[in-house]
Design a protein around this motif. Structure first.
Motif, PDB file in Angstrom:
ATOM      1  N   THR A  15     -46.507  16.841 -64.101  1.00  0.00           N
ATOM      2  CA  THR A  15     -47.385  16.367 -63.019  1.00  0.00           C
ATOM      3  C   THR A  15     -46.613  16.151 -61.725  1.00  0.00           C
ATOM      4  O   THR A  15     -47.121  16.436 -60.632  1.00  0.00           O
ATOM      5  CB  THR A  15     -48.075  15.057 -63.439  1.00  0.00           C
ATOM      6  N   SER A  16     -45.367  15.686 -61.829  1.00  0.00           N
ATOM      7  CA  SER A  16     -44.569  15.439 -60.627  1.00  0.00           C
ATOM      8  C   SER A  16     -44.252  16.735 -59.892  1.00  0.00           C
ATOM      9  O   SER A  16     -44.370  16.811 -58.663  1.00  0.00           O
ATOM     10  CB  SER A  16     -43.263  14.729 -60.996  1.00  0.00           C
ATOM     11  N   LEU A  17     -43.890  17.784 -60.627  1.00  0.00           N
ATOM     12  CA  LEU A  17     -43.536  19.048 -59.990  1.00  0.00           C
ATOM     13  C   LEU A  17     -44.759  19.755 -59.416  1.00  0.00           C
ATOM     14  O   LEU A  17     -44.670  20.403 -58.368  1.00  0.00           O
ATOM     15  CB  LEU A  17     -42.812  19.954 -60.994  1.00  0.00           C
ATOM     16  N   VAL A  18     -45.909  19.644 -60.076  1.00  0.00           N
ATOM     17  CA  VAL A  18     -47.144  20.197 -59.502  1.00  0.00           C
ATOM     18  C   VAL A  18     -47.473  19.480 -58.196  1.00  0.00           C
ATOM     19  O   VAL A  18     -47.830  20.104 -57.189  1.00  0.00           O
ATOM     20  CB  VAL A  18     -48.320  20.078 -60.497  1.00  0.00           C
ATOM     21  N   ALA A  19     -47.343  18.149 -58.203  1.00  0.00           N
ATOM     22  CA  ALA A  19     -47.607  17.372 -56.985  1.00  0.00           C
ATOM     23  C   ALA A  19     -46.644  17.758 -55.868  1.00  0.00           C
ATOM     24  O   ALA A  19     -47.043  17.863 -54.697  1.00  0.00           O
ATOM     25  CB  ALA A  19     -47.496  15.875 -57.289  1.00  0.00           C
ATOM     26  N   MET A  20     -45.376  17.994 -56.211  1.00  0.00           N
ATOM     27  CA  MET A  20     -44.393  18.366 -55.196  1.00  0.00           C
ATOM     28  C   MET A  20     -44.681  19.743 -54.606  1.00  0.00           C
ATOM     29  O   MET A  20     -44.427  19.983 -53.422  1.00  0.00           O
ATOM     30  CB  MET A  20     -42.981  18.343 -55.793  1.00  0.00           C
ATOM     31  N   GLU A  21     -45.208  20.670 -55.401  1.00  0.00           N
ATOM     32  CA  GLU A  21     -45.584  21.975 -54.862  1.00  0.00           C
ATOM     33  C   GLU A  21     -46.737  21.832 -53.869  1.00  0.00           C
ATOM     34  O   GLU A  21     -46.767  22.511 -52.838  1.00  0.00           O
ATOM     35  CB  GLU A  21     -45.957  22.942 -55.988  1.00  0.00           C
ATOM     36  N   CYS A  22     -47.687  20.950 -54.179  1.00  0.00           N
ATOM     37  CA  CYS A  22     -48.778  20.675 -53.223  1.00  0.00           C
ATOM     38  C   CYS A  22     -48.225  20.092 -51.925  1.00  0.00           C
ATOM     39  O   CYS A  22     -48.635  20.477 -50.823  1.00  0.00           O
ATOM     40  CB  CYS A  22     -49.785  19.705 -53.847  1.00  0.00           C
ATOM     41  N   VAL A  23     -47.277  19.161 -52.059  1.00  0.00           N
ATOM     42  CA  VAL A  23     -46.664  18.538 -50.884  1.00  0.00           C
ATOM     43  C   VAL A  23     -45.917  19.582 -50.059  1.00  0.00           C
ATOM     44  O   VAL A  23     -46.004  19.603 -48.820  1.00  0.00           O
ATOM     45  CB  VAL A  23     -45.710  17.401 -51.323  1.00  0.00           C
ATOM     46  N   ASN A  24     -45.173  20.473 -50.726  1.00  0.00           N
ATOM     47  CA  ASN A  24     -44.396  21.486 -50.014  1.00  0.00           C
ATOM     48  C   ASN A  24     -45.286  22.422 -49.205  1.00  0.00           C
ATOM     49  O   ASN A  24     -44.962  22.765 -48.061  1.00  0.00           O
ATOM     50  CB  ASN A  24     -43.558  22.297 -51.007  1.00  0.00           C
ATOM     51  N   VAL A  25     -46.399  22.848 -49.798  1.00  0.00           N
ATOM     52  CA  VAL A  25     -47.318  23.739 -49.086  1.00  0.00           C
ATOM     53  C   VAL A  25     -47.893  23.027 -47.866  1.00  0.00           C
ATOM     54  O   VAL A  25     -47.989  23.596 -46.771  1.00  0.00           O
ATOM     55  CB  VAL A  25     -48.440  24.231 -50.018  1.00  0.00           C
ATOM     56  N   GLY A  26     -48.280  21.765 -48.051  1.00  0.00           N
ATOM     57  CA  GLY A  26     -48.808  20.998 -46.918  1.00  0.00           C
ATOM     58  C   GLY A  26     -47.788  20.788 -45.820  1.00  0.00           C
ATOM     59  O   GLY A  26     -48.098  20.922 -44.624  1.00  0.00           O
ATOM     60  N   LEU A  27     -46.534  20.501 -46.199  1.00  0.00           N
ATOM     61  CA  LEU A  27     -45.473  20.304 -45.203  1.00  0.00           C
ATOM     62  C   LEU A  27     -45.150  21.594 -44.461  1.00  0.00           C
ATOM     63  O   LEU A  27     -44.883  21.572 -43.254  1.00  0.00           O
ATOM     64  CB  LEU A  27     -44.213  19.764 -45.886  1.00  0.00           C
ATOM     65  N   ASN A  28     -45.178  22.737 -45.169  1.00  0.00           N
ATOM     66  CA  ASN A  28     -44.941  24.024 -44.512  1.00  0.00           C
ATOM     67  C   ASN A  28     -46.022  24.333 -43.483  1.00  0.00           C
ATOM     68  O   ASN A  28     -45.742  24.849 -42.401  1.00  0.00           O
ATOM     69  CB  ASN A  28     -44.885  25.148 -45.555  1.00  0.00           C
ATOM     70  N   THR A  29     -47.274  24.004 -43.833  1.00  0.00           N
ATOM     71  CA  THR A  29     -48.382  24.229 -42.901  1.00  0.00           C
ATOM     72  C   THR A  29     -48.251  23.331 -41.675  1.00  0.00           C
ATOM     73  O   THR A  29     -48.455  23.773 -40.537  1.00  0.00           O
ATOM     74  CB  THR A  29     -49.727  23.972 -43.605  1.00  0.00           C
ATOM     75  N   LEU A  30     -47.895  22.063 -41.909  1.00  0.00           N
ATOM     76  CA  LEU A  30     -47.714  21.135 -40.798  1.00  0.00           C
ATOM     77  C   LEU A  30     -46.537  21.561 -39.924  1.00  0.00           C
ATOM     78  O   LEU A  30     -46.608  21.478 -38.685  1.00  0.00           O
ATOM     79  CB  LEU A  30     -47.481  19.720 -41.351  1.00  0.00           C
ATOM     80  N   TYR A  31     -45.456  22.036 -40.563  1.00  0.00           N
ATOM     81  CA  TYR A  31     -44.293  22.513 -39.815  1.00  0.00           C
ATOM     82  C   TYR A  31     -44.656  23.718 -38.955  1.00  0.00           C
ATOM     83  O   TYR A  31     -44.248  23.812 -37.793  1.00  0.00           O
ATOM     84  CB  TYR A  31     -43.175  22.883 -40.784  1.00  0.00           C
ATOM     85  N   LYS A  32     -45.431  24.644 -39.513  1.00  0.00           N
ATOM     86  CA  LYS A  32     -45.835  25.832 -38.761  1.00  0.00           C
ATOM     87  C   LYS A  32     -46.636  25.437 -37.525  1.00  0.00           C
ATOM     88  O   LYS A  32     -46.421  25.971 -36.418  1.00  0.00           O
ATOM     89  CB  LYS A  32     -46.676  26.745 -39.657  1.00  0.00           C
ATOM     90  N   ALA A  33     -47.540  24.482 -37.681  1.00  0.00           N
ATOM     91  CA  ALA A  33     -48.336  24.022 -36.539  1.00  0.00           C
ATOM     92  C   ALA A  33     -47.461  23.355 -35.483  1.00  0.00           C
ATOM     93  O   ALA A  33     -47.689  23.521 -34.278  1.00  0.00           O
ATOM     94  CB  ALA A  33     -49.409  23.046 -37.026  1.00  0.00           C
ATOM     95  N   ALA A  34     -46.431  22.597 -35.928  1.00  0.00           N
ATOM     96  CA  ALA A  34     -45.547  21.907 -34.979  1.00  0.00           C
ATOM     97  C   ALA A  34     -44.671  22.891 -34.203  1.00  0.00           C
ATOM     98  O   ALA A  34     -44.448  22.725 -32.999  1.00  0.00           O
ATOM     99  CB  ALA A  34     -44.675  20.890 -35.720  1.00  0.00           C
ATOM    100  N   THR A  35     -44.166  23.939 -34.884  1.00  0.00           N
ATOM    101  CA  THR A  35     -43.316  24.909 -34.195  1.00  0.00           C
ATOM    102  C   THR A  35     -44.117  25.731 -33.184  1.00  0.00           C
ATOM    103  O   THR A  35     -43.555  26.198 -32.187  1.00  0.00           O
ATOM    104  CB  THR A  35     -42.650  25.864 -35.195  1.00  0.00           C
ATOM    105  N   LEU A  36     -45.398  25.905 -33.429  1.00  0.00           N
ATOM    106  CA  LEU A  36     -46.235  26.614 -32.459  1.00  0.00           C
ATOM    107  C   LEU A  36     -46.373  25.834 -31.158  1.00  0.00           C
ATOM    108  O   LEU A  36     -46.723  26.397 -30.125  1.00  0.00           O
ATOM    109  CB  LEU A  36     -47.620  26.892 -33.051  1.00  0.00           C
ATOM    110  N   LYS A  37     -46.079  24.540 -31.215  1.00  0.00           N
ATOM    111  CA  LYS A  37     -46.126  23.711 -30.013  1.00  0.00           C
ATOM    112  C   LYS A  37     -44.735  23.528 -29.405  1.00  0.00           C
ATOM    113  O   LYS A  37     -44.548  22.677 -28.542  1.00  0.00           O
ATOM    114  CB  LYS A  37     -46.763  22.370 -30.332  1.00  0.00           C
ATOM    115  N   GLY A  38     -43.748  24.297 -29.882  1.00  0.00           N
ATOM    116  CA  GLY A  38     -42.443  24.320 -29.229  1.00  0.00           C
ATOM    117  C   GLY A  38     -41.328  23.570 -29.921  1.00  0.00           C
ATOM    118  O   GLY A  38     -40.241  23.458 -29.358  1.00  0.00           O
TER     119      GLY A  38
END
Length: 358
Positions: A15-38
């Motif tokens: 359960t911990s590793l499944v949760a961490m994969e969800c977190v990683n995908v969300g963080l990558n999406t948030l990071y992509k949005a932040a880099t688009l702003k410079g």
């Protein structure tokens, strides 16, 4: 007592590793949005890992008081430094690759991780493969099936099943309006996921010598932050990129530092120590299915038939490997209990008695 051990050794890591994969995908999406702003990705790595190191700062002082742990020698610190070099290199390549492509492509190419990890684990004798055993057959077949399912998600789109008309996040338009260089991004992401299995192998070896997860992760985060800072200063110098104002960039750094560099690395280190590198690597193919599901729920992406079929294939392969690992551990536990039984302990004594009187 047996139920508690089962939860700690099997249910909790799963359960911990499944949760961490969800977190990683969300963080990558948030990071992509932040880099688009410079936001600069090197500055992002420096700050995110520095935040994680600051959160874990008390860990070395707590572990030094333990009489169970060996002393924190120069050899162990050198290996952690090597781990930091591998980790910082993979992070720099990975975030650069996301800049040129997308979080979904990053999740798709992460399917290379189980195959590379499995090969490296066999080379370093951390995994045993006997093709006559069903457990080994299940691990090999499940790895191939899960990777194939992930590539089905990536390469076959198919007709839409569920169409979401309105996106849930405000930055959806900026994420879809970019024109990424997919080839260069794919090359960099492939390089990242070649280094990730090596990170797993080195981390597992370190944990055998110094089994203190939070202390190891603290020094790892500190070394990654220092290495990334040197690269950033050499590349950009003392520019205005180091100034982070309140907004999406700051939110991405804080979330990545707390939930990514700190929590995610600690959970993965603990799981590597408990279950080994192949078990941890097998959760990577789940990230593409999670990315598709989160894209449909939060970004308003349409859910296509290829994504559904691929997710089902990934699940079949994933649970096949889990079955093989569980059967292998059950066999090992049975063998250990058999060796520890009184009847087997008498054999060497009888044998030595015969040898002495021959």
């Amino acid at each position: 007592m047996a139920g508690r051990n089962y939860c700690v050794r099997d249910v909790l890591p799963f359960t911990s590793l499944v949760a961490m994969e969800c977190v990683n995908v969300g963080l990558n999406t948030l990071y992509k949005a932040a880099t688009l702003k410079g936001m600069n990705y090197l500055v992002f790595i420096v700050y995110a890992y520095a935040i994680a190191a600051l959160l874990l700062l008390p860990s070395p002082f707590i572990s030094c008081r333990s009489r169970v742990l060996p002393p924190l020698s120069f050899s162990i610190l050198s290996k952690i430094g090597l781990l930091g070099l591998i980790g910082s290199s993979s992070q720099i390549m990975g975030f650069t690759g996301i800049n040129y492509s997308s979080p979904t492509l990053s999740s798709a190419i992460s399917n290379l991780t189980p195959a590379f990890t499995f090969i490296l684990a066999i080379i370093f004798r951390m995994e045993r493969v006997a093709m006559k055993r069903r457990s080994s057959q299940a691990k090999v077949l499940g790895t191939i099936v899960s990777i194939a399912g992930a590539f089905v998600v990536t390469l076959y789109k198919g007709p839409p099943i569920i169409i979401v008309s309105s996106p849930s996040l405000l930055f959806n338009q900026s994420l879809q309006s970019t024109h990424p260089n997919w080839i260069l991004g794919g090359i960099l992401l492939t390089a990242e996921y070649i280094l990730v299995p090596l990170w797993y192998i080195v981390q597992t070896q370190i944990m055998k010598e110094y089994p203190a997860e939070m202390t190891v992760v603290f020094f790892y985060n500190l070394s990654v932050s220092i290495i990334a800072a040197i690269v950033a200063l050499f590349t950009y110098g003392a520019s205005c990129s180091w100034i982070i104002r309140p907004g999406l960039a700051l939110a991405s750094i804080v979330c990545s530092g707390v939930f990514g560099s700190c929590l995610n690395n600690t959970v993965h280190t603990w799981a590597l120590h408990l279950k080994g590198p192949v078990f941890v690597a097998m959760f990577k193919p789940l990230s593409i299915a999670i990315a598709v599901a989160m894209g449909a729920m939060f970004l308003g992406d349409a859910l296509h038939l290829g994504s559904l079929i691929g997710a089902m294939i990934i699940s079949i392969g994933f649970y096949t490997v889990m079955w093989g690992k569980a059967k292998e551990e059950l066999t090992e536990d049975y063998g250990a209990s058999t060796l520890g039984s009184p009847s087997t302990q008498k054999v060497p004594l009888l044998q030595s008695y015969k040898d002495e009187h021959v």
